[in-house]
Design a protein around this motif. Structure first.
Motif, mmCIF file in Angstrom:
data_model
loop_
_atom_site.group_PDB
_atom_site.id
_atom_site.type_symbol
_atom_site.label_atom_id
_atom_site.label_comp_id
_atom_site.label_asym_id
_atom_site.label_seq_id
_atom_site.Cartn_x
_atom_site.Cartn_y
_atom_site.Cartn_z
ATOM 1 N N LYS A 1 0.823 -1.213 0.000
ATOM 2 C CA LYS A 1 0.000 0.000 0.000
ATOM 3 C C LYS A 1 0.859 1.266 0.000
ATOM 4 O O LYS A 1 0.628 2.209 0.761
ATOM 5 C CB LYS A 1 -0.940 0.016 1.204
ATOM 6 C CG LYS A 1 -1.802 -1.233 1.349
ATOM 7 C CD LYS A 1 -2.654 -1.485 0.121
ATOM 8 C CE LYS A 1 -3.505 -2.746 0.264
ATOM 9 N NZ LYS A 1 -4.218 -3.081 -0.998
ATOM 10 N N VAL A 2 1.858 1.289 -0.892
ATOM 11 C CA VAL A 2 2.794 2.412 -0.941
ATOM 12 C C VAL A 2 2.206 3.547 -1.779
ATOM 13 O O VAL A 2 1.850 3.371 -2.941
ATOM 14 C CB VAL A 2 4.152 1.967 -1.515
ATOM 15 C CG1 VAL A 2 5.038 3.167 -1.823
ATOM 16 C CG2 VAL A 2 4.845 1.040 -0.522
ATOM 17 N N HIS A 3 2.146 4.715 -1.157
ATOM 18 C CA HIS A 3 1.705 5.938 -1.823
ATOM 19 C C HIS A 3 2.820 6.966 -1.775
ATOM 20 O O HIS A 3 3.554 7.067 -0.788
ATOM 21 C CB HIS A 3 0.472 6.526 -1.133
ATOM 22 C CG HIS A 3 -0.777 5.718 -1.308
ATOM 23 N ND1 HIS A 3 -1.732 6.019 -2.253
ATOM 24 C CD2 HIS A 3 -1.216 4.614 -0.649
ATOM 25 C CE1 HIS A 3 -2.723 5.134 -2.167
ATOM 26 N NE2 HIS A 3 -2.434 4.279 -1.195
ATOM 27 N N LEU A 4 2.933 7.752 -2.844
ATOM 28 C CA LEU A 4 3.898 8.850 -2.867
ATOM 29 C C LEU A 4 3.358 9.971 -3.736
ATOM 30 O O LEU A 4 2.958 9.754 -4.878
ATOM 31 C CB LEU A 4 5.253 8.389 -3.411
ATOM 32 C CG LEU A 4 6.315 9.489 -3.551
ATOM 33 C CD1 LEU A 4 6.667 10.070 -2.175
ATOM 34 C CD2 LEU A 4 7.561 8.963 -4.240
ATOM 35 N N THR A 5 3.342 11.169 -3.173
ATOM 36 C CA THR A 5 2.976 12.379 -3.897
ATOM 37 C C THR A 5 4.193 13.272 -3.996
ATOM 38 O O THR A 5 4.876 13.504 -2.990
ATOM 39 C CB THR A 5 1.830 13.121 -3.189
ATOM 40 O OG1 THR A 5 0.658 12.283 -3.189
ATOM 41 C CG2 THR A 5 1.499 14.426 -3.894
ATOM 42 N N LEU A 6 4.484 13.748 -5.187
ATOM 43 C CA LEU A 6 5.596 14.660 -5.403
ATOM 44 C C LEU A 6 5.066 16.052 -5.700
ATOM 45 O O LEU A 6 4.050 16.219 -6.380
ATOM 46 C CB LEU A 6 6.464 14.181 -6.576
ATOM 47 C CG LEU A 6 7.141 12.819 -6.392
ATOM 48 C CD1 LEU A 6 7.902 12.436 -7.645
ATOM 49 C CD2 LEU A 6 8.075 12.830 -5.181
ATOM 50 N N GLY A 7 5.756 17.071 -5.182
ATOM 51 C CA GLY A 7 5.306 18.445 -5.356
ATOM 52 C C GLY A 7 4.313 18.844 -4.280
ATOM 53 O O GLY A 7 3.900 18.024 -3.442
ATOM 54 N N GLN A 8 3.934 20.108 -4.326
ATOM 55 C CA GLN A 8 3.023 20.642 -3.305
ATOM 56 C C GLN A 8 1.948 21.493 -3.955
ATOM 57 O O GLN A 8 2.097 21.976 -5.077
ATOM 58 C CB GLN A 8 3.800 21.473 -2.278
ATOM 59 C CG GLN A 8 4.817 20.682 -1.476
ATOM 60 C CD GLN A 8 5.553 21.541 -0.463
ATOM 61 O OE1 GLN A 8 5.587 22.767 -0.581
ATOM 62 N NE2 GLN A 8 6.137 20.901 0.533
ATOM 63 N N GLY A 9 0.879 21.672 -3.213
ATOM 64 C CA GLY A 9 -0.202 22.543 -3.668
ATOM 65 C C GLY A 9 -0.783 22.087 -4.994
ATOM 66 O O GLY A 9 -0.985 20.892 -5.236
ATOM 67 N N ARG A 10 -1.009 23.065 -5.875
ATOM 68 C CA ARG A 10 -1.601 22.750 -7.172
ATOM 69 C C ARG A 10 -0.663 21.938 -8.056
ATOM 70 O O ARG A 10 -1.105 21.296 -9.004
ATOM 71 C CB ARG A 10 -2.002 24.032 -7.890
ATOM 72 C CG ARG A 10 -3.137 24.793 -7.205
ATOM 73 C CD ARG A 10 -3.544 26.002 -8.001
ATOM 74 N NE ARG A 10 -4.665 26.706 -7.398
ATOM 75 C CZ ARG A 10 -5.216 27.808 -7.903
ATOM 76 N NH1 ARG A 10 -4.728 28.341 -9.025
ATOM 77 N NH2 ARG A 10 -6.232 28.390 -7.287
ATOM 78 N N GLY A 11 0.642 21.972 -7.738
ATOM 79 C CA GLY A 11 1.606 21.215 -8.522
ATOM 80 C C GLY A 11 1.822 19.796 -8.031
ATOM 81 O O GLY A 11 2.641 19.060 -8.595
#
Length: 240
Positions: free
Chosen positions: A10-20
């Motif tokens: 169940k690995v999740h990764l989000t890159l960047g912040q806000g709208r990006g």
């Protein structure tokens, strides 16, 4: 059943912040057995290279479990993670990432010295000989062809005797003939050393040489995520 060499849950990764911000990995589950060769395939932007960075500990997952050799990467500090990576993981990139003002020998030996390994230069020279560069140890990257530079990068990755080799498009910057030579060398060394190898590639022929293909699309694994009961490369070598 033996513990997988690599276990992702169940690995999740989000890159960047806000709208990006981009949600790159979306609940990845992956098992890899010790000694397996696994080709990760999928379209550009699917998350393949990011998945490799998570496996190498170069990116930390936002959620989920990443376990290498029974060690949860989430529980490690940055210093301990770097030390773990230096002992257990070799990495080869598409761009060779050699230090231009160091010789081939120094490029391979310096990481060993920094890790406190004994006989760093002797070991570096032996690894360069193993990849066919015994006569080029004193040459600088600018004096080497692309294929030779990738051989230096491979020697550097193999020198610490890692149990896991990660390769991100290792033939992507090479012509077809040179790329085939590097591919042959990768698989020969993987088999000889009994390493686990994870390979990202757009080359279908190269991916087909792996014992298993894992298809990734839009940050999820579409197929191939479960390790076989008997990996094809169950040969003697370092356990991961």
């Amino acid at each position: 059943m033996a513990e997988p060499a690599i276990r992702l849950r169940k690995v999740h990764l989000t890159l960047g912040q806000g709208r990006g911000a981009v949600h790159v990995l979306k609940g990845i589950d992956l098992d890899v057995a010790a000694g397996e060769s696994v080709g990760i395939v999928g379209p550009s932007g699917s998350g393949k290279s990011t998945l490799l960075m998570v496996l190498a500990g170069l990116e930390r997952a936002d959620e989920g479990e990443v376990v290498i050799s029974g060690q949860s990467l989430r529980s490690l500090s940055e210093d301990r993670l770097a030390a773990f990576r230096g002992r257990h993981v070799g990495i080869v990139f598409q761009s060779f990432h050699l230090i231009p003002n160091m010789t081939a020998l120094e490029n391979v030996a310096v990481p060993l010295e920094l890790a406190g390994r004994a006989n760093a230069f002797e070991r570096a020279e032996a690894e360069l000989r193993a990849v066919g560069l015994g006569a080029r140890v004193t040459h600088y990257p600018g004096e080497l062809s692309g294929g030779e530079q990738q051989r230096v990068a491979l020697a550097r990755a193999l020198a610490p005797e890692p149990a896991l080799l990660i390769a991100d498009e290792p033939t992507g910057n090479l012509d077809a003939e040179t790329g085939a030579q590097i591919a042959d060398l990768l698989f020969a060394e993987q088999k000889r050393r009994g390493m686990t190898m994870i390979l990202v590639t757009h080359d279908k022929t190269l991916a087909a040489r792996c014992g298993r293909e894992v298809a990734v699309r839009s940050g999820v694994i579409e197929s191939g995520g479960a390790a076989p009961a008997r990996p094809e490369a169950a040969v003697a070598g370092p356990a991961l």
